[in-house]
Design a protein around this motif. Structure first.
Motif, PDB file in Angstrom:
ATOM      1  N   GLN A  53     -38.470   9.947  29.689  1.00  0.00           N
ATOM      2  CA  GLN A  53     -39.280   8.807  29.289  1.00  0.00           C
ATOM      3  C   GLN A  53     -40.534   9.333  28.606  1.00  0.00           C
ATOM      4  OE1 GLN A  53     -40.111   5.867  32.285  1.00  0.00           O
ATOM      5  NE2 GLN A  53     -37.958   5.409  32.647  1.00  0.00           N
ATOM      6  N   THR A  54     -40.917   8.665  27.512  1.00  0.00           N
ATOM      7  CA  THR A  54     -42.062   9.136  26.747  1.00  0.00           C
ATOM      8  C   THR A  54     -42.597   7.984  25.903  1.00  0.00           C
ATOM      9  OG1 THR A  54     -42.805  10.825  25.174  1.00  0.00           O
ATOM     10  CG2 THR A  54     -40.661   9.848  24.771  1.00  0.00           C
TER      11      THR A  54
ATOM     12  N   ALA B 153     -33.533  10.005  24.567  1.00  0.00           N
ATOM     13  CA  ALA B 153     -32.209  10.603  24.740  1.00  0.00           C
ATOM     14  C   ALA B 153     -32.003  11.652  23.658  1.00  0.00           C
ATOM     15  CB  ALA B 153     -31.114   9.542  24.668  1.00  0.00           C
ATOM     16  N   VAL B 154     -31.441  12.798  24.042  1.00  0.00           N
ATOM     17  CA  VAL B 154     -31.059  13.821  23.076  1.00  0.00           C
ATOM     18  C   VAL B 154     -29.652  13.497  22.611  1.00  0.00           C
ATOM     19  CG1 VAL B 154     -30.705  16.272  22.669  1.00  0.00           C
ATOM     20  CG2 VAL B 154     -32.520  15.521  24.216  1.00  0.00           C
TER      21      VAL B 154
ATOM     22  N   ILE C 169     -35.507   7.151  20.741  1.00  0.00           N
ATOM     23  CA  ILE C 169     -36.549   6.656  21.634  1.00  0.00           C
ATOM     24  C   ILE C 169     -36.425   5.146  21.628  1.00  0.00           C
ATOM     25  CG2 ILE C 169     -39.007   6.585  22.155  1.00  0.00           C
ATOM     26  CD1 ILE C 169     -39.352   9.126  20.517  1.00  0.00           C
ATOM     27  N   ALA C 170     -36.079   4.559  22.777  1.00  0.00           N
ATOM     28  CA  ALA C 170     -35.736   3.138  22.835  1.00  0.00           C
ATOM     29  C   ALA C 170     -36.583   2.402  23.854  1.00  0.00           C
ATOM     30  CB  ALA C 170     -34.255   2.965  23.175  1.00  0.00           C
ATOM     31  N   SER C 171     -36.852   1.129  23.575  1.00  0.00           N
ATOM     32  CA  SER C 171     -37.583   0.278  24.516  1.00  0.00           C
ATOM     33  C   SER C 171     -36.808   0.169  25.818  1.00  0.00           C
ATOM     34  CB  SER C 171     -37.770  -1.119  23.924  1.00  0.00           C
ATOM     35  OG  SER C 171     -38.407  -1.079  22.673  1.00  0.00           O
ATOM     36  N   LEU C 172     -37.542   0.113  26.915  1.00  0.00           N
ATOM     37  CA  LEU C 172     -36.916  -0.104  28.211  1.00  0.00           C
ATOM     38  C   LEU C 172     -36.660  -1.600  28.397  1.00  0.00           C
ATOM     39  CD1 LEU C 172     -39.149   2.272  30.352  1.00  0.00           C
ATOM     40  CD2 LEU C 172     -36.760   2.639  29.722  1.00  0.00           C
ATOM     41  N   PRO C 173     -35.412  -2.008  28.688  1.00  0.00           N
ATOM     42  CA  PRO C 173     -35.154  -3.445  28.865  1.00  0.00           C
ATOM     43  C   PRO C 173     -35.836  -3.984  30.109  1.00  0.00           C
ATOM     44  CG  PRO C 173     -33.225  -2.137  29.448  1.00  0.00           C
ATOM     45  CD  PRO C 173     -34.215  -1.194  28.854  1.00  0.00           C
ATOM     46  N   ASP C 174     -36.165  -5.256  30.078  1.00  0.00           N
ATOM     47  CA  ASP C 174     -36.801  -5.928  31.212  1.00  0.00           C
ATOM     48  C   ASP C 174     -35.792  -6.030  32.358  1.00  0.00           C
ATOM     49  OD1 ASP C 174     -38.236  -7.461  32.966  1.00  0.00           O
ATOM     50  OD2 ASP C 174     -38.807  -9.002  31.506  1.00  0.00           O
TER      51      ASP C 174
ATOM     52  N   THR D 139     -35.279   0.703  18.718  1.00  0.00           N
ATOM     53  CA  THR D 139     -34.629   2.005  18.836  1.00  0.00           C
ATOM     54  C   THR D 139     -35.061   2.859  17.663  1.00  0.00           C
ATOM     55  OG1 THR D 139     -32.699   1.021  19.923  1.00  0.00           O
ATOM     56  CG2 THR D 139     -32.436   3.236  18.989  1.00  0.00           C
ATOM     57  N   HIS D 140     -35.795   3.937  17.945  1.00  0.00           N
ATOM     58  CA  HIS D 140     -36.237   4.876  16.913  1.00  0.00           C
ATOM     59  C   HIS D 140     -35.283   6.063  16.885  1.00  0.00           C
ATOM     60  CE1 HIS D 140     -40.446   3.298  16.231  1.00  0.00           C
ATOM     61  NE2 HIS D 140     -40.060   2.620  17.284  1.00  0.00           N
ATOM     62  N   ILE D 141     -34.865   6.459  15.699  1.00  0.00           N
ATOM     63  CA  ILE D 141     -34.038   7.653  15.510  1.00  0.00           C
ATOM     64  C   ILE D 141     -34.903   8.688  14.801  1.00  0.00           C
ATOM     65  CG2 ILE D 141     -31.942   8.626  14.531  1.00  0.00           C
ATOM     66  CD1 ILE D 141     -31.390   6.569  16.677  1.00  0.00           C
ATOM     67  N   ILE D 142     -35.143   9.816  15.467  1.00  0.00           N
ATOM     68  CA  ILE D 142     -35.984  10.860  14.879  1.00  0.00           C
ATOM     69  C   ILE D 142     -35.266  12.201  14.983  1.00  0.00           C
ATOM     70  CG2 ILE D 142     -38.022   9.570  15.648  1.00  0.00           C
ATOM     71  CD1 ILE D 142     -38.576  11.831  17.636  1.00  0.00           C
ATOM     72  N   SER D 143     -35.679  13.142  14.149  1.00  0.00           N
ATOM     73  CA  SER D 143     -35.183  14.515  14.259  1.00  0.00           C
ATOM     74  C   SER D 143     -36.359  15.451  14.451  1.00  0.00           C
ATOM     75  CB  SER D 143     -34.369  14.915  13.017  1.00  0.00           C
ATOM     76  OG  SER D 143     -35.187  14.915  11.857  1.00  0.00           O
ATOM     77  N   LEU D 144     -36.099  16.533  15.176  1.00  0.00           N
ATOM     78  CA  LEU D 144     -37.084  17.587  15.393  1.00  0.00           C
ATOM     79  C   LEU D 144     -36.496  18.891  14.873  1.00  0.00           C
ATOM     80  CD1 LEU D 144     -38.221  16.830  19.081  1.00  0.00           C
ATOM     81  CD2 LEU D 144     -39.179  15.934  16.940  1.00  0.00           C
ATOM     82  N   THR D 145     -37.252  19.577  14.042  1.00  0.00           N
ATOM     83  CA  THR D 145     -36.849  20.887  13.539  1.00  0.00           C
ATOM     84  C   THR D 145     -37.805  21.934  14.093  1.00  0.00           C
ATOM     85  OG1 THR D 145     -36.034  19.871  11.495  1.00  0.00           O
ATOM     86  CG2 THR D 145     -36.362  22.238  11.482  1.00  0.00           C
ATOM     87  N   LEU D 146     -37.251  22.981  14.678  1.00  0.00           N
ATOM     88  CA  LEU D 146     -38.053  24.076  15.228  1.00  0.00           C
ATOM     89  C   LEU D 146     -37.855  25.317  14.384  1.00  0.00           C
ATOM     90  CD1 LEU D 146     -37.436  22.174  17.799  1.00  0.00           C
ATOM     91  CD2 LEU D 146     -38.049  24.185  19.122  1.00  0.00           C
ATOM     92  N   GLN D 147     -38.963  25.924  13.999  1.00  0.00           N
ATOM     93  CA  GLN D 147     -38.937  27.177  13.254  1.00  0.00           C
ATOM     94  C   GLN D 147     -40.015  28.098  13.814  1.00  0.00           C
ATOM     95  OE1 GLN D 147     -39.281  24.866   9.487  1.00  0.00           O
ATOM     96  NE2 GLN D 147     -37.627  26.174   8.760  1.00  0.00           N
TER      97      GLN D 147
END
Length: 426
Positions: free
Chosen positions: A165-166, A215-216, A234-239, A253-261
């Motif tokens: 959760q974040t 969620a990964v 990253i999604a809203s928590l339902p009531d 619902t947000h869809i994001i990517s993370l790149t690590l270098q």
């Protein structure tokens, strides 16, 4: 399949149902034809296969996370030249991730138990399976549960921890180097923070204080990108107790990517966040498909939504979205854009073929694969294989896939260039 077009019909028309011979697994170049060749027509007969990983490019050694009977779980090698590992009392199948390593002949297994992790390394050259200690002290914060994923920066393994959760705008990320003994060495913390344009205070996720569910969704195949790339929702928590008299709340619902270098100046990992899309729905949903792949110049994200469990009334997205973003380095802010819309009935998916990316589709009984070059899916180069209805695909790395079909043997399939195939078979 052209950029920003409705993809699907052209791909199906272009396919020749005959699989050309002459498979060449080196796909780090432009193919004249794509071939899908069955390398093993009956993988681990009688077992249910949950995940697969190929030890060497073009080789026969396959490591499988599988169950012979309900309630059992094993890590098995086919052929069985190296003893496997009984995981029945260690964790459930969905708590493990099985991946090839960036080095040939190396396979990694990660246990993500929510409150801790554990690692296994398989070295084909030494015919050895190494197991590490439980890693329950990482990241040292027991106030929340964590997702654990293994990634590679160059050849070096690192363990990531992300909270379950974040806040939507700022995702904490814990990174630890993995030692040869499969313990944890040097550690870093980072934050994947959204970049909001000026005067966007009302719509900037960085300013939202409510906790949401993380969620990964997927991790790019090791070696496909200079560093590592993850796909996250990253999604809203339902009531938990909605008012039946009120209209249903809108969930995001947000869809994001993370790149690590790795930053060569400081020797610490640098995280780049890209926010690809934010969907609003009137009920719980699940991201599906949700995959990430990479070529030397960019990352590709395939994402859509389906209704959530427990009879959600939310609508799925009418199409699946294929995004691409330039891989410009750790300082880039390019979020990329949509390069194709895919009819959901085509069951589209991404495939990593060495340093190249391909788009697969599995509408009914046939499986189709076409390479992606930049912002274009090449309709003129299509491989096809009859797989039967109700099939699912387990990506095994190194251009190989295990096709699991109801009431039929599981098959391991190699995908690659078929430039040497006879002209009449193309």
């Amino acid at each position: 399949m052209r950029a920003r077009g409705l993809v699907g019909a052209a791909l199906l028309v272009a396919c020749n149902p005959v699989t050309p011979p002459g498979l060449v697994l080196d796909v780090g170049r432009t193919c004249e034809d794509i071939a899908l060749v069955v390398a093993d027509p009956d993988v681990l007969p009688g077992w249910r296969i949950h995940a697969a990983a190929i030890a060497r490019s073009g080789g026969a050694a396959t490591w499988l996370l599988a169950s012979e009977h309900p309630g059992e779980l094993e890590l098995r090698r086919v052929p069985e030249d190296i003893p496997g590992v009984d995981l029945t009392t260690v964790g459930a199948a969905h708590e493990f991730t099985l991946v090839r390593g960036p080095s040939e002949g190396q396979i990694w297994l990660t246990l993500d138990g929510g409150d801790g992790a554990q690692l296994w390394r398989i070295d084909e050259d030494e015919a050895a399976v190494s197991v590490g200690p439980p890693l329950g002290d990482f990241p040292g914060d027991g106030s929340t549960e964590w997702f654990y994923r293994l990634v590679f920066l160059g050849q070096s393994p690192h363990l990531l921890a992300l909270p379950r959760q974040t806040k939507a705008g700022e995702v904490p990320l814990h990174i630890a180097a993995v030692t040869p003994a499969l313990a944890l060495g040097e550690r870093w913390t980072s934050s994947a923070t959204v970049t909001c344009p000026p005067l966007s205070e009302l719509n900037c996720p960085l300013l939202w204080e409510d906790l949401r569910e993380l969620a990964v969704l997927d991790v790019a195949e090791p070696g496909s990108v200079a560093g590592a790339a993850l796909l996250i929702s990253i999604a809203s928590l339902p009531d938990v107790a909605p008012d039946p008299e009120s209209p249903p709340a809108m969930l995001q619902t947000h869809i994001i990517s993370l790149t690590l270098q790795r930053d060569p100046a400081t020797e610490r990992p640098v995280v780049t966040r890209r926010d690809h899309v934010a969907w609003s729905t009137d009920g719980p949903v699940l991201p599906s498909p949700a995959q990430i792949a990479a070529d030397p110049l960019g990352i590709y994200v395939l994402a859509g939504l389906v209704p959530g469990p427990e009879g959600s009334s939310a609508d799925a997205t009418p199409a699946d979205y294929l995004f691409r973003a330039d891989l410009l380095g750790p300082d880039t802010t390019d979020e990329g854009g949509v390069i194709a819309l895919l009819n959901k009935d085509l069951h589209s998916h991404l495939l990593q073929l060495g340093s190249r990316v391909a788009l697969g589709q599995l509408p009914k009984r046939h499986w189709y694969v076409a390479p992606v070059e930049g912002a274009t899916v090449d309709e003129d180069i299509v491989g096809t294989l009859e797989v039967g209805e109700h099939s699912s695909l387990l990506r095994a790395g190194r251009g190989q896939v295990v096709v699991v079909t109801e009431s039929a043997p599981s098959r391991r399939v190699q995908i690659g260039c078929a430039d040497d195939a006879p002209a009449e078979d193309r």
